[in-house]
Design a protein around this motif. Structure first.
Motif, PDB file in Angstrom:
ATOM      1  N   UNK A   3       0.856  -1.187   0.000  1.00 25.89           N
ATOM      2  CA  UNK A   3       0.000   0.000   0.000  1.00 25.89           C
ATOM      3  C   UNK A   3       0.892   1.237   0.000  1.00 25.89           C
ATOM      4  N   UNK A   4       0.687   2.098  -0.989  1.00 28.41           N
ATOM      5  CA  UNK A   4       1.450   3.336  -1.104  1.00 28.41           C
ATOM      6  C   UNK A   4       0.783   4.436  -0.264  1.00 28.41           C
ATOM      7  N   UNK A   5       1.545   5.469   0.067  1.00 29.30           N
ATOM      8  CA  UNK A   5       1.025   6.579   0.860  1.00 29.30           C
ATOM      9  C   UNK A   5      -0.124   7.286   0.145  1.00 29.30           C
ATOM     10  N   UNK A   6      -0.037   7.399  -1.182  1.00 33.64           N
ATOM     11  CA  UNK A   6      -1.099   8.063  -1.925  1.00 33.64           C
ATOM     12  C   UNK A   6      -2.408   7.289  -1.838  1.00 33.64           C
ATOM     13  N   UNK A   7      -2.321   5.957  -1.789  1.00 30.72           N
ATOM     14  CA  UNK A   7      -3.524   5.151  -1.660  1.00 30.72           C
ATOM     15  C   UNK A   7      -4.168   5.345  -0.292  1.00 30.72           C
ATOM     16  N   UNK A   8      -3.362   5.472   0.736  1.00 33.02           N
ATOM     17  CA  UNK A   8      -3.886   5.706   2.078  1.00 33.02           C
ATOM     18  C   UNK A   8      -4.598   7.057   2.125  1.00 33.02           C
ATOM     19  N   UNK A   9      -4.013   8.066   1.509  1.00 32.34           N
ATOM     20  CA  UNK A   9      -4.636   9.394   1.478  1.00 32.34           C
ATOM     21  C   UNK A   9      -5.957   9.338   0.722  1.00 32.34           C
ATOM     22  N   UNK A  10      -5.976   8.651  -0.415  1.00 26.81           N
ATOM     23  CA  UNK A  10      -7.209   8.556  -1.196  1.00 26.81           C
ATOM     24  C   UNK A  10      -8.296   7.819  -0.419  1.00 26.81           C
ATOM     25  N   UNK A  12      -8.564   7.678   2.830  1.00 25.73           N
ATOM     26  CA  UNK A  12      -8.995   8.580   3.895  1.00 25.73           C
ATOM     27  C   UNK A  12      -9.960   9.631   3.346  1.00 25.73           C
ATOM     28  N   UNK A  13      -9.664  10.150   2.156  1.00 27.87           N
ATOM     29  CA  UNK A  13     -10.565  11.123   1.531  1.00 27.87           C
ATOM     30  C   UNK A  13     -11.928  10.492   1.292  1.00 27.87           C
ATOM     31  N   UNK A  14     -11.954   9.249   0.796  1.00 30.02           N
ATOM     32  CA  UNK A  14     -13.224   8.584   0.533  1.00 30.02           C
ATOM     33  C   UNK A  14     -13.995   8.312   1.823  1.00 30.02           C
ATOM     34  N   UNK A  15     -13.312   8.026   2.921  1.00 30.19           N
ATOM     35  CA  UNK A  15     -14.010   7.848   4.198  1.00 30.19           C
ATOM     36  C   UNK A  15     -14.649   9.147   4.665  1.00 30.19           C
ATOM     37  N   UNK A  16     -13.926  10.248   4.523  1.00 30.01           N
ATOM     38  CA  UNK A  16     -14.484  11.554   4.896  1.00 30.01           C
ATOM     39  C   UNK A  16     -15.652  11.902   3.983  1.00 30.01           C
ATOM     40  N   UNK A  17     -15.520  11.644   2.692  1.00 23.38           N
ATOM     41  CA  UNK A  17     -16.604  11.918   1.741  1.00 23.38           C
ATOM     42  C   UNK A  17     -17.830  11.085   2.092  1.00 23.38           C
ATOM     43  N   UNK A  18     -17.634   9.834   2.441  1.00 25.10           N
ATOM     44  CA  UNK A  18     -18.758   8.977   2.811  1.00 25.10           C
ATOM     45  C   UNK A  18     -19.479   9.523   4.043  1.00 25.10           C
ATOM     46  N   UNK A  46      -9.291  11.467  -7.091  1.00 24.28           N
ATOM     47  CA  UNK A  46      -8.672  10.157  -7.266  1.00 24.28           C
ATOM     48  C   UNK A  46      -8.259   9.925  -8.708  1.00 24.28           C
ATOM     49  N   UNK A  47      -8.955  10.538  -9.653  1.00 17.53           N
ATOM     50  CA  UNK A  47      -8.567  10.414 -11.060  1.00 17.53           C
ATOM     51  C   UNK A  47      -7.265  11.165 -11.327  1.00 17.53           C
ATOM     52  N   UNK A  48      -7.126  12.356 -10.760  1.00 15.50           N
ATOM     53  CA  UNK A  48      -5.919  13.148 -10.973  1.00 15.50           C
ATOM     54  C   UNK A  48      -4.706  12.568 -10.263  1.00 15.50           C
ATOM     55  N   UNK A  49      -4.935  11.892  -9.158  1.00 10.96           N
ATOM     56  CA  UNK A  49      -3.801  11.387  -8.390  1.00 10.96           C
ATOM     57  C   UNK A  49      -3.276  10.054  -8.913  1.00 10.96           C
ATOM     58  N   UNK A  50      -3.932   9.420  -9.878  1.00  7.10           N
ATOM     59  CA  UNK A  50      -3.515   8.138 -10.452  1.00  7.10           C
ATOM     60  C   UNK A  50      -3.371   7.049  -9.398  1.00  7.10           C
ATOM     61  N   UNK A  51      -4.176   7.118  -8.332  1.00 10.75           N
ATOM     62  CA  UNK A  51      -4.043   6.169  -7.240  1.00 10.75           C
ATOM     63  C   UNK A  51      -4.533   4.784  -7.633  1.00 10.75           C
ATOM     64  N   UNK A  52      -5.621   4.711  -8.374  1.00  7.08           N
ATOM     65  CA  UNK A  52      -6.240   3.423  -8.636  1.00  7.08           C
ATOM     66  C   UNK A  52      -5.962   2.903 -10.040  1.00  7.08           C
TER      67      UNK A  52
END
Length: 89
Positions: A3-10, A12-18, A46-52
């Motif tokens: 798991x990369x740091x960017x994935x953890x941030x993404x 976390x963002x999705x949890x806050x959004x939810x 998440x599209x701009x960050x290329x996380x997924x």
């Protein structure tokens, strides 16, 4: 799976959004509109960050002008346009 740091941030963002979407759902039509905008903003993030993406994450370098993270092979900063010294020259 690593798991990369960017994935953890993404994530976390999705949890806050939810959490926001759950609260906005009870606000009625105004909350629904705001909720849709928040959801679309999270999708864009998440599209701009290329996380997924299915491809492995490429090495990144900080921009000397603004500090933004850019791919090593980018000739200029994606955010401020400053020329990156580590672009293979």
């Amino acid at each position: 799976m690593r798991i990369e740091a960017e994935q953890v941030v993404a994530l976390a963002v999705w949890l806050v959004v939810a959490a926001f979407l759950a609260v906005l759902f009870y606000m009625g039509p105004v909350g629904w509109v705001v909720g849709v905008l928040v959801f679309l903003g999270a999708l864009k993030f998440t599209d701009l960050s290329d996380v997924f993406d299915g491809e492995p994450q490429r090495e990144k370098v900080n921009c000397p002008a603004c500090g933004a993270r850019n791919r090593v092979d980018d000739p200029t900063c994606d955010y401020c346009g400053h020329r990156l010294a580590a672009s293979g020259e």
